[in-house]
Design a protein around this motif. Structure first.
Motif, PDB file in Angstrom:
ATOM      1  N   GLN A  87      47.607  37.445  31.279  1.00 42.45           N
ATOM      2  CA  GLN A  87      46.541  36.726  31.967  1.00 42.45           C
ATOM      3  C   GLN A  87      46.541  37.067  33.456  1.00 42.45           C
ATOM      4  N   ALA A  88      47.722  37.191  34.053  1.00 37.07           N
ATOM      5  CA  ALA A  88      47.792  37.540  35.470  1.00 37.07           C
ATOM      6  C   ALA A  88      47.214  38.933  35.723  1.00 37.07           C
ATOM      7  N   THR A  89      47.504  39.868  34.814  1.00 39.48           N
ATOM      8  CA  THR A  89      46.977  41.224  34.963  1.00 39.48           C
ATOM      9  C   THR A  89      45.470  41.243  34.773  1.00 39.48           C
ATOM     10  N   LEU A  90      44.970  40.399  33.878  1.00 37.97           N
ATOM     11  CA  LEU A  90      43.525  40.307  33.677  1.00 37.97           C
ATOM     12  C   LEU A  90      42.845  39.810  34.947  1.00 37.97           C
ATOM     13  N   TYR A  91      43.439  38.822  35.600  1.00 41.62           N
ATOM     14  CA  TYR A  91      42.876  38.330  36.858  1.00 41.62           C
ATOM     15  C   TYR A  91      42.891  39.428  37.930  1.00 41.62           C
ATOM     16  N   ARG A  92      43.948  40.226  37.950  1.00 40.06           N
ATOM     17  CA  ARG A  92      44.006  41.328  38.916  1.00 40.06           C
ATOM     18  C   ARG A  92      42.943  42.379  38.604  1.00 40.06           C
ATOM     19  N   ALA A  93      42.663  42.571  37.312  1.00 36.17           N
ATOM     20  CA  ALA A  93      41.616  43.524  36.928  1.00 36.17           C
ATOM     21  C   ALA A  93      40.255  43.077  37.447  1.00 36.17           C
ATOM     22  N   VAL A  94      40.039  41.761  37.501  1.00 33.97           N
ATOM     23  CA  VAL A  94      38.791  41.244  38.085  1.00 33.97           C
ATOM     24  C   VAL A  94      38.761  41.561  39.576  1.00 33.97           C
ATOM     25  N   TYR A 100      34.488  41.237  35.191  1.00 35.86           N
ATOM     26  CA  TYR A 100      34.047  40.134  36.041  1.00 35.86           C
ATOM     27  C   TYR A 100      34.089  38.841  35.240  1.00 35.86           C
ATOM     28  N   CYS A 101      34.169  37.744  35.960  1.00 35.00           N
ATOM     29  CA  CYS A 101      34.175  36.438  35.308  1.00 35.00           C
ATOM     30  C   CYS A 101      33.227  35.509  36.038  1.00 35.00           C
ATOM     31  N   VAL A 102      32.922  34.394  35.413  1.00 35.49           N
ATOM     32  CA  VAL A 102      32.017  33.394  35.967  1.00 35.49           C
ATOM     33  C   VAL A 102      32.664  32.021  35.827  1.00 35.49           C
ATOM     34  N   THR A 103      32.104  31.041  36.509  1.00 34.04           N
ATOM     35  CA  THR A 103      32.520  29.666  36.276  1.00 34.04           C
ATOM     36  C   THR A 103      31.970  29.232  34.921  1.00 34.04           C
ATOM     37  N   PRO A 104      32.784  28.617  34.069  1.00 36.00           N
ATOM     38  CA  PRO A 104      32.290  28.223  32.743  1.00 36.00           C
ATOM     39  C   PRO A 104      31.023  27.385  32.842  1.00 36.00           C
ATOM     40  N   PRO A 105      30.013  27.672  32.029  1.00 40.36           N
ATOM     41  CA  PRO A 105      28.770  26.898  32.056  1.00 40.36           C
ATOM     42  C   PRO A 105      29.045  25.407  31.917  1.00 40.36           C
ATOM     43  N   GLY A 106      28.424  24.626  32.790  1.00 41.78           N
ATOM     44  CA  GLY A 106      28.572  23.180  32.732  1.00 41.78           C
ATOM     45  C   GLY A 106      29.813  22.657  33.413  1.00 41.78           C
ATOM     46  N   LYS A 107      30.601  23.554  34.051  1.00 39.50           N
ATOM     47  CA  LYS A 107      31.827  23.120  34.711  1.00 39.50           C
ATOM     48  C   LYS A 107      31.816  23.554  36.172  1.00 39.50           C
ATOM     49  N   ALA A 108      32.609  22.865  36.979  1.00 34.81           N
ATOM     50  CA  ALA A 108      32.647  23.156  38.405  1.00 34.81           C
ATOM     51  C   ALA A 108      33.741  24.149  38.772  1.00 34.81           C
ATOM     52  N   ILE A 109      34.761  24.251  37.923  1.00 39.47           N
ATOM     53  CA  ILE A 109      35.868  25.152  38.206  1.00 39.47           C
ATOM     54  C   ILE A 109      36.256  25.893  36.931  1.00 39.47           C
ATOM     55  N   GLY A 110      37.147  26.866  37.096  1.00 39.59           N
ATOM     56  CA  GLY A 110      37.626  27.609  35.936  1.00 39.59           C
ATOM     57  C   GLY A 110      37.042  29.010  35.875  1.00 39.59           C
ATOM     58  N   ASP A 135      30.367  43.532  47.312  1.00 31.11           N
ATOM     59  CA  ASP A 135      29.731  42.785  48.396  1.00 31.11           C
ATOM     60  C   ASP A 135      28.640  41.844  47.884  1.00 31.11           C
ATOM     61  N   VAL A 136      28.468  41.791  46.562  1.00 33.77           N
ATOM     62  CA  VAL A 136      27.409  40.983  45.962  1.00 33.77           C
ATOM     63  C   VAL A 136      27.930  39.572  45.672  1.00 33.77           C
ATOM     64  N   PRO A 137      27.186  38.517  46.015  1.00 39.60           N
ATOM     65  CA  PRO A 137      27.630  37.153  45.693  1.00 39.60           C
ATOM     66  C   PRO A 137      27.896  37.018  44.201  1.00 39.60           C
ATOM     67  N   SER A 138      28.959  36.314  43.862  1.00 39.08           N
ATOM     68  CA  SER A 138      29.341  36.178  42.459  1.00 39.08           C
ATOM     69  C   SER A 138      28.229  35.581  41.612  1.00 39.08           C
ATOM     70  N   HIS A 142      26.480  38.156  37.249  1.00 36.28           N
ATOM     71  CA  HIS A 142      26.140  37.978  35.832  1.00 36.28           C
ATOM     72  C   HIS A 142      24.634  37.991  35.629  1.00 36.28           C
ATOM     73  N   ALA A 143      23.886  37.381  36.562  1.00 42.95           N
ATOM     74  CA  ALA A 143      22.425  37.388  36.449  1.00 42.95           C
ATOM     75  C   ALA A 143      21.894  38.814  36.424  1.00 42.95           C
ATOM     76  N   PHE A 144      22.479  39.687  37.231  1.00 44.40           N
ATOM     77  CA  PHE A 144      22.052  41.084  37.243  1.00 44.40           C
ATOM     78  C   PHE A 144      22.196  41.707  35.860  1.00 44.40           C
ATOM     79  N   TRP A 145      23.339  41.459  35.220  1.00 47.62           N
ATOM     80  CA  TRP A 145      23.622  42.134  33.948  1.00 47.62           C
ATOM     81  C   TRP A 145      22.769  41.629  32.800  1.00 47.62           C
ATOM     82  N   VAL A 146      22.364  40.381  32.813  1.00 46.29           N
ATOM     83  CA  VAL A 146      21.703  39.810  31.629  1.00 46.29           C
ATOM     84  C   VAL A 146      20.217  39.525  31.822  1.00 46.29           C
TER      85      VAL A 146
END
Length: 207
Positions: A87-94, A100-110, A135-138, A142-146
């Motif tokens: 999991q730590a290596t996955l976070y470093r890959a981001v 890339y990752c996003v905040t889970p839908p409907g949640k404030a963190i994570g 340099d793109v806001p997080s 995801h909006a760009f990709w989908v």
């Protein structure tokens, strides 16, 4: 919460479908019962789904030709063998711009990982583009990709990059199929060219 996947009645089973159903059911139960009880229930659910959906004679559909629309927890990415990382290596890959990752839908963190990016051949094509998006806001990534694009004949950049449609797309036109059939390097170059249309970069040009 993971968006509900629209799957035709004829979509058949297999280990990947079992994992998707288990994931969706687990998220529905997350707030309903405690973690220890949920683990016991989900073990039963997984056993029943595996027995029913992977039995001999069940018609198969090549789901590898589709992109998933669900989100995965970091632990699910690892448990499903989508990356050979901790999991730590996955976070470093981001942080390195490989995924890339996003905040889970409907949640404030994570953190939640859009599942489409782990479908081959996406990982190798995705990293060079994500590194150009540092340099793109997080909120834009995801909006760009989908988001469907007119010049891609309503395909999304994710679909074009992968050469595969999202599983929620009912059908492909001949023109769309032509886009997806292009060589990987050509599809990647077209997505890179689309970066100039990101809202943050357009505003920079105007200013």
């Amino acid at each position: 919460m993971t968006p509900r996947t629209q799957m035709p009645a004829a979509v058949a089973a297999g280990p990947r479908l079992v994992e998707k159903l288990v994931h969706d059911i687990d998220e529905q139960l997350e707030l309903a019962i405690d973690s220890h009880e949920r683990e016991r229930v989900m073990a039963i659910v997984r056993q029943c789904l595996t027995a029913t959906l992977t039995r001999p004679g069940t018609p198969a559909v090549d789901v590898d030709d589709q992109l998933a629309v669900s989100y995965l927890k970091p632990s699910e990415v690892i448990a499903q063998g989508l990356v050979a990382m901790s999991q730590a290596t996955l976070y470093r890959a981001v942080e390195d711009g490989r995924f890339y990752c996003v905040t889970p839908p409907g949640k404030a963190i994570g953190r939640a990982f859009p599942a489409w990016q782990f479908t081959l051949p996406v990982p190798e094509l995705l990293a060079p583009i994500l590194r150009q998006m540092q340099d793109v806001p997080s909120s834009e990534i995801h909006a760009f990709w989908v988001t469907p694009v007119d010049v891609f004949d309503d395909l999304t950049p994710a679909e074009l990059l992968a050469g595969k449609p999202f599983e929620t797309r009912a059908a492909l036109s001949a023109v769309q199929q032509g886009h997806l059939s292009q060589a990987a390097a050509q599809r990647q170059a077209r997505v890179v060219a689309r970066l100039a249309w990101l809202p943050s970069r357009r505003s920079d040009d105007i200013s």
